[in-house]
Scaffold this active site. Sequence first.
Site: not given
Length: 473
Positions: A34, A148
């Site tokens: 988010g 990541d």
Amino acid sequence: MSEDSDMEKAIKETSILEEYSINWTQKLGAGISGPVRVCVKKSTQERFALKILLDRPKARNEVRLHMMCATHPNIVQIIEVFANSVQFPHESSPRARLLIVMEMMEGGELFHRISQHRHFTEKQASQVTKQIALALQHCHLLNIAHRDLKPENLLFKDNSLDAPVKLCDFGFAKVDQGDLMTPQFTPYYVAPQVLEAQRRHQKEKSGIIPTSPTPYTYNKSCDLWSLGVIIYVMLCGYPPFYSKHHSRTIPKDMRKKIMTGSFEFPEEEWSQISEMAKDVVRKLLKVKPEERLTIEGVLDHPWLNSTEALDNVLPSAQLMMDKAVVAGIQQAHAEQLANMRIQDLKVSLKPLHSVNNPILRKRKLLGTKPKDGIYIHDHENGTEDSNVALEKLRDVIAQCILPQAGKGENEDEKLNEVMQEAWKYNRECKLLRDALQSFSWNGRGFTDKVDRLKLAEVVKQVIEEQTLPHEPQ
């Protein structure tokens, strides 16, 4: 004392609003969980970044691993963490969340910085690489794989010329025990053994091959593959592996290139780039992990320690700026990550009457809102339909900015198809409706030739409008 108990003690249970003011409408960027927002320390007026996660074991693990790594100067620092109840729109009651206060990174993401730097040199690329490698080395010495590593997770501290670059977002990080089996990746930066792990998982689930007693695994070397891709893009402005076909999953041609390590150094962009730089890329993009450079090998490589000027201006800044697609590519990557993350994030919520949490039971009996509750308006936890609507818009951006398989009617039909899907879910959006009129959209297709980059930019603005929160209550 264990690291877990140290972290638990460090988490504050008092309301964050006692110490910080939060700007719910200003977003610094979107992490995997988010948007990241701005908060201000009331006692000093210092600005910080605020990340909000649902308070679950996975989130606490992210905080724990980030805290373990955050002592390094090239890793974004965690200032403090609060455990509060926060209620977003479309939620019937507050939910336990972690509010992570981090140092503010004013200098922007790596590729955005490069695109604004018209004279980005090979020496500067080498210096940035060294900082990224030092951050990775710190993680790897703690036996933590980041998993990541991509440009969006590399941020500059400020806008000064010598600002440090720092690694952030430990949402996929894991302690490397040789069992990093969950395929988490962004397509352009994915290592071949990650794809192999995914392939085996899919076959085992389908019963095509017997479940192996020793699962195929991947480890910290995947971070080094991703580093190789980032170096390649920094130097020339485009990735070494890409697909000619827009797809919601990694297409076969792109998968084949990654699995075989098939990439080139096109003369037009690479003729002025040093052999040392090409050498480090080659050694990082080895298909077999055991043949790949270790993080120590990267830091010892001549390119990172050269006394040569390496003052040749790289083509990457101009290419990124002219093509104006960096933001669109990042959104496509984020969508791909979200799709791959679905299985990890499926949650079954118990009804309140059957929940076994003693604090929630007490609140139910009292019939009052929690003392530390925070109630805001925000779309990040919206309805399923709103999530699908955004997903369809991102599909349009991906179709606009990814390399096309060919020209003519076939590509136009594909664009019409994804636009029809997006239109179906976003008819009420005035900004999109007005924009599509200017692109000669008739509800079923475009009647005139479409400037795809302009369309991608407009759709990006629509997404930003759709995800902007209302004023807090």
